[in-house]
Design a protein around this motif. Structure first.
Motif, mmCIF file in Angstrom:
data_model
loop_
_atom_site.group_PDB
_atom_site.id
_atom_site.type_symbol
_atom_site.label_atom_id
_atom_site.label_comp_id
_atom_site.label_asym_id
_atom_site.label_seq_id
_atom_site.Cartn_x
_atom_site.Cartn_y
_atom_site.Cartn_z
ATOM 1 N N THR A 396 0.865 -1.176 0.000
ATOM 2 C CA THR A 396 0.000 0.000 0.000
ATOM 3 C C THR A 396 0.899 1.223 0.000
ATOM 4 O O THR A 396 1.773 1.360 0.867
ATOM 5 C CB THR A 396 -0.901 0.013 1.253
ATOM 6 O OG1 THR A 396 -1.729 -1.149 1.238
ATOM 7 C CG2 THR A 396 -1.778 1.254 1.261
ATOM 8 N N PHE A 397 0.701 2.097 -0.966
ATOM 9 C CA PHE A 397 1.580 3.259 -1.138
ATOM 10 C C PHE A 397 0.748 4.520 -0.909
ATOM 11 O O PHE A 397 -0.113 4.866 -1.712
ATOM 12 C CB PHE A 397 2.165 3.230 -2.554
ATOM 13 C CG PHE A 397 3.399 4.086 -2.747
ATOM 14 C CD1 PHE A 397 3.658 5.198 -1.957
ATOM 15 C CD2 PHE A 397 4.307 3.773 -3.756
ATOM 16 C CE1 PHE A 397 4.782 5.971 -2.149
ATOM 17 C CE2 PHE A 397 5.440 4.541 -3.977
ATOM 18 C CZ PHE A 397 5.682 5.645 -3.163
ATOM 19 N N CYS A 398 1.007 5.216 0.194
ATOM 20 C CA CYS A 398 0.267 6.437 0.535
ATOM 21 C C CYS A 398 0.956 7.662 -0.062
ATOM 22 O O CYS A 398 2.189 7.734 -0.099
ATOM 23 C CB CYS A 398 0.180 6.607 2.049
ATOM 24 S SG CYS A 398 -0.628 5.255 2.923
ATOM 25 N N TYR A 399 0.147 8.612 -0.497
ATOM 26 C CA TYR A 399 0.708 9.891 -0.930
ATOM 27 C C TYR A 399 -0.294 10.998 -0.604
ATOM 28 O O TYR A 399 -1.498 10.768 -0.523
ATOM 29 C CB TYR A 399 1.061 9.889 -2.421
ATOM 30 C CG TYR A 399 -0.113 9.738 -3.360
ATOM 31 C CD1 TYR A 399 -0.748 10.858 -3.910
ATOM 32 C CD2 TYR A 399 -0.592 8.481 -3.723
ATOM 33 C CE1 TYR A 399 -1.820 10.727 -4.788
ATOM 34 C CE2 TYR A 399 -1.655 8.343 -4.592
ATOM 35 C CZ TYR A 399 -2.268 9.469 -5.116
ATOM 36 O OH TYR A 399 -3.323 9.339 -5.980
ATOM 37 N N PRO A 400 0.191 12.224 -0.379
ATOM 38 C CA PRO A 400 -0.688 13.302 0.073
ATOM 39 C C PRO A 400 -1.389 14.040 -1.068
ATOM 40 O O PRO A 400 -0.858 14.153 -2.172
ATOM 41 C CB PRO A 400 0.275 14.240 0.804
ATOM 42 C CG PRO A 400 1.561 14.079 0.060
ATOM 43 C CD PRO A 400 1.602 12.629 -0.364
ATOM 44 N N THR A 401 -2.580 14.527 -0.766
ATOM 45 C CA THR A 401 -3.320 15.375 -1.701
ATOM 46 C C THR A 401 -3.485 16.764 -1.094
ATOM 47 O O THR A 401 -3.216 16.978 0.080
ATOM 48 C CB THR A 401 -4.708 14.778 -1.997
ATOM 49 O OG1 THR A 401 -5.466 14.742 -0.774
ATOM 50 C CG2 THR A 401 -4.587 13.373 -2.559
ATOM 51 N N GLU A 402 -3.902 17.707 -1.919
ATOM 52 C CA GLU A 402 -4.183 19.077 -1.475
ATOM 53 C C GLU A 402 -2.970 19.741 -0.830
ATOM 54 O O GLU A 402 -3.098 20.469 0.150
ATOM 55 C CB GLU A 402 -5.369 19.097 -0.504
ATOM 56 C CG GLU A 402 -6.655 18.527 -1.097
ATOM 57 C CD GLU A 402 -7.820 18.633 -0.137
ATOM 58 O OE1 GLU A 402 -7.916 19.636 0.586
ATOM 59 O OE2 GLU A 402 -8.637 17.693 -0.112
ATOM 60 N N VAL A 403 -1.789 19.476 -1.377
ATOM 61 C CA VAL A 403 -0.592 20.093 -0.812
ATOM 62 C C VAL A 403 0.565 19.971 -1.801
ATOM 63 O O VAL A 403 0.581 19.082 -2.657
ATOM 64 C CB VAL A 403 -0.189 19.410 0.520
ATOM 65 C CG1 VAL A 403 0.441 18.045 0.269
ATOM 66 C CG2 VAL A 403 0.757 20.271 1.349
ATOM 67 N N THR A 404 1.491 20.895 -1.707
ATOM 68 C CA THR A 404 2.821 20.740 -2.303
ATOM 69 C C THR A 404 3.813 21.135 -1.219
ATOM 70 O O THR A 404 3.514 21.961 -0.362
ATOM 71 C CB THR A 404 3.020 21.640 -3.544
ATOM 72 O OG1 THR A 404 2.691 22.996 -3.204
ATOM 73 C CG2 THR A 404 2.155 21.196 -4.687
ATOM 74 N N ARG A 405 4.983 20.547 -1.251
ATOM 75 C CA ARG A 405 5.990 20.806 -0.238
ATOM 76 C C ARG A 405 7.289 21.233 -0.898
ATOM 77 O O ARG A 405 7.508 20.972 -2.076
ATOM 78 C CB ARG A 405 6.237 19.558 0.626
ATOM 79 C CG ARG A 405 5.011 18.977 1.306
ATOM 80 C CD ARG A 405 4.253 19.984 2.178
ATOM 81 N NE ARG A 405 5.105 20.630 3.146
ATOM 82 C CZ ARG A 405 5.139 21.968 3.300
ATOM 83 N NH1 ARG A 405 4.382 22.750 2.539
ATOM 84 N NH2 ARG A 405 5.912 22.500 4.195
ATOM 85 N N PRO A 406 8.190 21.883 -0.160
ATOM 86 C CA PRO A 406 9.456 22.333 -0.755
ATOM 87 C C PRO A 406 10.233 21.194 -1.404
ATOM 88 O O PRO A 406 10.877 21.387 -2.438
ATOM 89 C CB PRO A 406 10.215 22.899 0.453
ATOM 90 C CG PRO A 406 9.154 23.314 1.419
ATOM 91 C CD PRO A 406 8.050 22.322 1.245
ATOM 92 N N TYR A 407 10.176 20.025 -0.818
ATOM 93 C CA TYR A 407 10.901 18.872 -1.337
ATOM 94 C C TYR A 407 10.042 18.030 -2.283
ATOM 95 O O TYR A 407 10.540 17.093 -2.902
ATOM 96 C CB TYR A 407 11.360 17.984 -0.164
ATOM 97 C CG TYR A 407 10.256 17.757 0.857
ATOM 98 C CD1 TYR A 407 9.243 16.836 0.642
ATOM 99 C CD2 TYR A 407 10.222 18.504 2.027
ATOM 100 C CE1 TYR A 407 8.217 16.651 1.559
ATOM 101 C CE2 TYR A 407 9.199 18.327 2.953
ATOM 102 C CZ TYR A 407 8.207 17.391 2.711
ATOM 103 O OH TYR A 407 7.181 17.233 3.632
ATOM 104 N N MET A 408 8.744 18.360 -2.373
ATOM 105 C CA MET A 408 7.790 17.529 -3.102
ATOM 106 C C MET A 408 6.787 18.433 -3.822
ATOM 107 O O MET A 408 5.650 18.594 -3.391
ATOM 108 C CB MET A 408 7.084 16.610 -2.088
ATOM 109 C CG MET A 408 6.133 15.601 -2.649
ATOM 110 S SD MET A 408 5.604 14.393 -1.377
ATOM 111 C CE MET A 408 4.889 15.449 -0.098
#
Length: 553
Positions: A396-408
């Motif tokens: 199971t591979f989780c990833y975030p929504t509704e965001v961007t990050r400096p490294y991502m």
């Protein structure tokens, strides 16, 4: 996030006395009007809490940093430690007793005065947390810097290093720890350890956080404006969750230089393209995490797009408790070989981005050139999975929504690239998208995802702030126990001599990358954009911009 600047890592015997510097905060975009302006800033994600002590993410700290101040701060635009609410500080020879001389004439937003007793009340409040507050998803930074609590309720909670706080006089506070730590003095600069009004703390104690893992309910006071009170140049006056906006107003009784705008609004606009369009349309005055492809376009249109220095790491985390197959070193190595990190850098990151070889950027002392490396090889990945008996591995591979990050800068796109890489190696990948705050942050901290995307922007310039954050002991996010890794990191932390400590950090990085608890993917220099008519704040390699420096031309 670091690029250059003097490294503030002191030996145990060292003492520091730093002059006062007014710290700022604030920024937002709105309209200019006679007598006061509103600055509105497009944030990439919602804050998780108005109490920074309960947070561990940059979007929360971007907001709270404008209202709360720590004992020590970083110089505007740099990485040197300077006076914050403490105009000077020093450590005894053992590095276990820290004396802070406080600024005088400082008021909290609710009218209370800053005293040494107020400082001690904050630290003792955190030390005496119980119940859900002891969950590492809630008290992440306290546990990272000071270990556990007055009474630990979980066997995996680290032993408390905090010993106590004493008010020597009205403006002299002494904080004691049991053992010296590389986390100090840098830890005293953390936004999560910023100082709150003693009156507000009394109100905090009337409410409780509840729940566990990825189902935590934060106390009401932290989810709406009106109770939290700091000393910063802005005070938080409204959190309109429906419209995804936090409003702050200039605090006219601020002890330092007053903010350059009257109001500051943080407006969450999750998609970078939407943030860019809002800036171009004049609906906001600035936004963070500019897409690499948009930098030249904005500059040609006359917008200001300064670039921060590289001081972050982006990684794929493995949770061995969530998926027992990850306990096998061959499996962890296989997944690392399967991911084409250079392709992620080439297609997703701005100029200056680099593929990572370890869990810190090369701008931090302690980076090693002798770590084990794992070249991209689908065939090698398949071979290792077969060797491990995991040819039909499912994750199971989780990833975030509704965001961007400096490294991502583009989580979904970066996830898709790595998902494709893993599938080519024969891994069955089940996607699990989750809202960034608090769902994703709580789930990853609880170790609920087999694989997840996350990263780190340094809080202060010491290697322990990177590898010590995750690998000094058991951490639910990773779910493994390996004394060789833990001992290597803790040995470096305890070394008082800076030069020797740096060499121990290098050895620790080599041990970590031999164990391979996850995949360090990349480091990158994030950009931030401002309107043409704005005098922007100094950009920080730590992403710690003080928006009180903002004004209109």
């Amino acid at each position: 996030m670091r690029i250059t600047g003097s490294r503030v890592v002191q030996t145990i015997a060292a003492t520091l006395a730093v002059g006062v510097i007014a710290t700022g905060c604030a920024s937002e975009r709105g309209e200019k009007s006679e007598g006061g302006d509103t600055f509105v800033f497009g944030a990439a994600g919602d804050p998780g809490s108005l109490d920074p002590a309960l947070a561990s993410d940059g979007e929360t700290f971007r907001v709270t940093r404008q209202a709360f101040e720590a004992l020590i701060e970083h110089e505007p635009g740099g990485t040197d430690l300077v006076g914050g609410l403490a105009k000077s500080w020093e450590a005894d020879e053992s590095g276990t007793e820290w004396t802070f001389k406080l600024q005088e004439g400082v008021k909290f937003h609710d009218g209370e005065k800053l005293t040494a007793e107020a400082v001690c009340k904050n630290y003792d409040h955190w030390f005496n947390w119980t119940g859900t507050y002891q969950n590492s998803a809630v008290s992440y930074y306290w546990q990272t810097v000071f270990g556990g609590f007055a009474k630990n309720e979980d066997k995996d909670t680290p032993k408390a290093n905090y010993k106590g706080c004493e008010a020597k006089d009205e403006h002299t506070a002494v904080i004691s720890v049991h053992e010296p730590s590389a986390n100090l003095p840098g830890g005293f600069s953390l936004q999560a350890l910023a100082i709150h009004s003693p009156k507000a703390i009394d109100k905090y104690k009337e409410q409780e956080a509840t729940g566990e893992n990825d189902a935590i309910s934060y106390p009401k006071y932290s989810q709406e404006a009106g109770t939290v009170a700091g000393t910063g140049p802005f005070r938080i006056t409204e959190w309109d969750k429906g419209n995804k906006e936090v409003t702050l107003e200039r605090f006219d009784d601020y002890w330092g230089e007053k903010a350059g705008v009257e109001k500051l609004v943080f407006r969450t606009i999750a998609e970078e393209s939407a943030r860019r369009q809002a800036l171009q349309a004049g609906n906001i005055h600035g936004y963070d995490l500019v897409a690499p492809s948009d930098v030249k376009t904005l500059e040609k249109e006359g917008f200001q797009v300064p670039v921060r220095g590289v001081f972050n790491i982006f990684y794929v985390g493995f949770s061995q408790e969530a998926n027992k197959a990850l306990e096998k070193k061959d499996v962890r190595q296989a997944l690392t070989h399967a991911i084409d990190r250079e392709n992620v850098v080439k297609t997703q990151l701005p100029e200056g981005g680099v593929a990572a070889t370890q869990f810190m950027p090369d701008t931090v002392d302690g980076y090693s050139k002798d770590v084990a490396t794992y070249e991209f090889s689908t065939d090698k990945a398949k071979e290792l999975l077969k060797k491990a008996g995991e040819e039909k591995l499912k994750v199971t591979f989780c990833y975030p929504t509704e965001v961007t990050r400096p490294y991502m800068p583009a989580p979904a796109d970066m996830y898709e690239l790595m998902k494709s890489d893993l599938e080519k190696a024969g891994v069955n990948v089940e996607p699990k998208p989750m809202k960034w705050a608090p769902d994703y942050l709580d789930a990853t901290e609880a170790g609920s995802c087999d694989l997840h995307l996350l990263g780190w922007t340094g809080d202060f310039n010491d290697a322990y702030n990177f590898i010590g954050t995750w690998f000094s002991g058991y951490d639910k996010q990773w779910g493994f126990r390996d004394d060789k890794v833990f001992d290597a990191v803790k040995k470096a932390e305890a070394e008082p001599d800076v030069a020797k400590r740096v060499e121990l950090y290098k050895k620790a990085n080599e041990v970590i990358m031999d164990y391979i608890p996850g995949v360090p993917v990349s480091s990158s220099p994030p950009s931030i954009a401002f309107a043409k008519d704005v005098n922007p704040p100094k950009v920080s390699p730590l992403t710690q911009e003080n928006f009180a420096e903002v004004s209109f031309k």
